[in-house]
Design a protein around this motif. Structure first.
Motif, mmCIF file in Angstrom:
data_model
loop_
_atom_site.group_PDB
_atom_site.id
_atom_site.type_symbol
_atom_site.label_atom_id
_atom_site.label_comp_id
_atom_site.label_asym_id
_atom_site.label_seq_id
_atom_site.Cartn_x
_atom_site.Cartn_y
_atom_site.Cartn_z
ATOM 1 N N LEU A 159 8.030 16.906 -63.778
ATOM 2 C CA LEU A 159 8.032 15.966 -62.656
ATOM 3 C C LEU A 159 7.188 16.526 -61.521
ATOM 4 O O LEU A 159 7.187 17.739 -61.276
ATOM 5 C CB LEU A 159 9.460 15.727 -62.163
ATOM 6 N N PRO A 160 6.467 15.674 -60.796
ATOM 7 C CA PRO A 160 5.634 16.145 -59.693
ATOM 8 C C PRO A 160 6.482 16.745 -58.569
ATOM 9 O O PRO A 160 7.563 16.240 -58.257
ATOM 10 C CB PRO A 160 4.898 14.891 -59.226
ATOM 11 N N ALA A 161 5.989 17.812 -57.966
ATOM 12 C CA ALA A 161 6.680 18.454 -56.847
ATOM 13 C C ALA A 161 6.702 17.520 -55.651
ATOM 14 O O ALA A 161 5.846 16.627 -55.526
ATOM 15 C CB ALA A 161 5.982 19.765 -56.490
ATOM 16 N N ILE A 162 7.647 17.717 -54.764
ATOM 17 C CA ILE A 162 7.772 16.864 -53.581
ATOM 18 C C ILE A 162 6.503 16.920 -52.730
ATOM 19 O O ILE A 162 6.079 15.913 -52.161
ATOM 20 C CB ILE A 162 9.019 17.253 -52.751
ATOM 21 N N GLN A 163 5.852 18.080 -52.673
ATOM 22 C CA GLN A 163 4.609 18.205 -51.908
ATOM 23 C C GLN A 163 3.516 17.343 -52.518
ATOM 24 O O GLN A 163 2.740 16.699 -51.794
ATOM 25 C CB GLN A 163 4.154 19.668 -51.868
ATOM 26 N N ASP A 164 3.466 17.282 -53.844
ATOM 27 C CA ASP A 164 2.466 16.459 -54.522
ATOM 28 C C ASP A 164 2.733 14.971 -54.288
ATOM 29 O O ASP A 164 1.800 14.176 -54.121
ATOM 30 C CB ASP A 164 2.454 16.754 -56.022
ATOM 31 N N LEU A 165 4.013 14.592 -54.278
ATOM 32 C CA LEU A 165 4.360 13.199 -53.997
ATOM 33 C C LEU A 165 3.903 12.812 -52.595
ATOM 34 O O LEU A 165 3.355 11.728 -52.376
ATOM 35 C CB LEU A 165 5.873 12.999 -54.118
#
Length: 231
Positions: A159-165
């Motif tokens: 799953l994408p990291a929160i920073q990437d989101l």
């Protein structure tokens, strides 16, 4: 929901109070009733020597001054700090993680679990994320990332990291603004004369530097996209 935003300069509140009076007058002229008991005033003041602000009156009723309030699902306080909002987000996500675990126990496969994550958990994590994540504390960012990690362990999917989101949402929103001349923020994303980079936003504080517009410009300049010259 109606919001009035005013800038008070040199302790002169005249323009701000006139704006409130104009709103109250407009509502009266259009047969609309303002519920003063549900109306709140929040003052953001970073001066070292802040002065006491006289409460706003609407129909001779005092408008309550508050330190924080919930606006369109986002908890905002008068210091523009986001701990209360991130704690609320983490709490809501943990409730959804319980359901995600149940689905896994019932034998749901990785694709269904990942779809549930995208539709329910990611939507909670990214709600208005461009407005608040940039100025989150390191502690709050870690708390948000922990729930993403937990979801990843449950689903078994990357799953994408929160920073990437956050980065993706900023880029996507910035591109929409660039392509929409009618958007109120369109003029803030202006190209330099050579047409290859966007004009950087001036910032005296880290708080402003980490807000959406400076971050959006930084992302646009670091990853230029074809067609931006025509925004």
């Amino acid at each position: 929901m109606t919001t009035v935003v005013g800038l008070i300069t040199d302790n002169d509140e005249t323009a701000y109070r006139e704006e409130v009076r104009d709103l109250a007058g407009w509502c009266q002229n259009n047969n609309l009733s303002l519920n003063v008991t549900k109306t709140k005033e929040m003052i953001v003041d970073y001066r070292k020597r802040s002065t006491e602000h006289v409460p706003i009156l609407i129909d001779r009723a005092v408008v309550e001054q508050v330190e924080s309030f919930k606006f369109l699902g986002v908890h905002i306080n008068n210091k523009l700090e986001w701990s209360k909002h991130t704690k609320t987000v983490v709490k809501r996500v943990r409730q959804s993680l319980f359901t995600l675990r149940k689905l896994k126990r019932f034998g749901m496969g990785p694709e269904i679990l990942k779809r549930f994550y995208s539709c329910n958990i990611k939507s909670i994590l990214t709600g208005c994320i461009t407005a608040w994540y940039g100025n989150c504390s390191a502690y709050d960012r870690k708390a948000l990332q922990r729930v993403v990690h937990t979801a990843q362990c449950i689903t078994g999917a990357k799953l994408p990291a929160i920073q990437d989101l956050y980065t993706r949402r900023c880029q996507r929103k910035a591109l929409k603004i660039v392509k929409d001349p009618s958007h109120p923020s369109h003029r803030l994303l202006s190209l330099l004369p050579h047409g290859k980079r966007y004009r950087s936003a001036k910032s005296r504080t880290k708080r402003l530097l980490n807000s959406f517009h400076p971050q959006a410009i930084k992302l646009l300049n670091s990853q230029p996209q074809p067609g931006l010259r025509h925004g």
